[in-house]
Write a protein that holds these residues in place. Structure first.
Motif, PDB file in Angstrom:
ATOM      1  N   SER A 164       4.194  52.512   9.968  1.00 30.80           N
ATOM      2  CA  SER A 164       5.537  53.087   9.822  1.00 30.80           C
ATOM      3  C   SER A 164       6.171  53.389  11.174  1.00 30.80           C
ATOM      4  O   SER A 164       7.377  53.182  11.362  1.00 30.80           O
ATOM      5  N   SER A 165       5.384  53.838  12.140  1.00 30.77           N
ATOM      6  CA  SER A 165       5.926  54.119  13.477  1.00 30.77           C
ATOM      7  C   SER A 165       6.411  52.847  14.157  1.00 30.77           C
ATOM      8  O   SER A 165       7.493  52.819  14.752  1.00 30.77           O
ATOM      9  N   MET A 166       5.620  51.791  14.074  1.00 29.47           N
ATOM     10  CA  MET A 166       6.002  50.541  14.720  1.00 29.47           C
ATOM     11  C   MET A 166       7.261  49.941  14.073  1.00 29.47           C
ATOM     12  O   MET A 166       8.177  49.497  14.764  1.00 29.47           O
ATOM     13  N   THR A 167       7.301  49.966  12.757  1.00 31.87           N
ATOM     14  CA  THR A 167       8.458  49.412  12.054  1.00 31.87           C
ATOM     15  C   THR A 167       9.714  50.227  12.342  1.00 31.87           C
ATOM     16  O   THR A 167      10.776  49.669  12.614  1.00 31.87           O
ATOM     17  N   THR A 168       9.581  51.548  12.311  1.00 32.43           N
ATOM     18  CA  THR A 168      10.725  52.410  12.585  1.00 32.43           C
ATOM     19  C   THR A 168      11.217  52.244  14.018  1.00 32.43           C
ATOM     20  O   THR A 168      12.429  52.213  14.267  1.00 32.43           O
ATOM     21  N   ALA A 169      10.302  52.133  14.944  1.00 35.18           N
ATOM     22  CA  ALA A 169      10.699  51.938  16.346  1.00 35.18           C
ATOM     23  C   ALA A 169      11.464  50.636  16.512  1.00 35.18           C
ATOM     24  O   ALA A 169      12.509  50.599  17.171  1.00 35.18           O
TER      25      ALA A 169
END
Length: 91
Positions: free
Chosen positions: A55-60
């Motif tokens: 989720s962090s990578m996608t959101t970034a």
């Protein structure tokens, strides 16, 4: 026209990098859970960490892409307004 193609290529490869990374993270998490043989507290930790990473990578990626698109459209709008003002001053 060339700038548009470059932007499409960057977006395509950026999205591909995010997808490949997310699949790799999910694969490692699944492998880790499989190897734990029922140790539920550790499984929860592994899956939580994997979900957080994905989720962090996608959101970034999506956040950076949105800011980039906004900045580009604002620059184009300012450039068009400057060109229009120049044309009005020099008929």
């Amino acid at each position: 026209m060339q700038d548009t193609e470059l932007e499409k290529t960057r977006a395509r490869y950026g999205l591909l990098a995010v997808i490949v990374s997310n699949v790799a993270i999910a694969g490692v998490a699944v492998f880790g859970v499989w190897r734990l043989d029922g140790d539920k507290p550790v499984m929860v930790g592994v899956l939580t960490a994997a979900f957080t990473a994905v989720s962090s990578m996608t959101t970034a990626y999506l956040g950076i892409k949105a800011v980039s698109n906004t900045a580009k459209s604002m620059a184009a709008r300012d450039q068009a307004a400057t060109a229009t003002a120049a044309q009005q001053q020099n008929p």
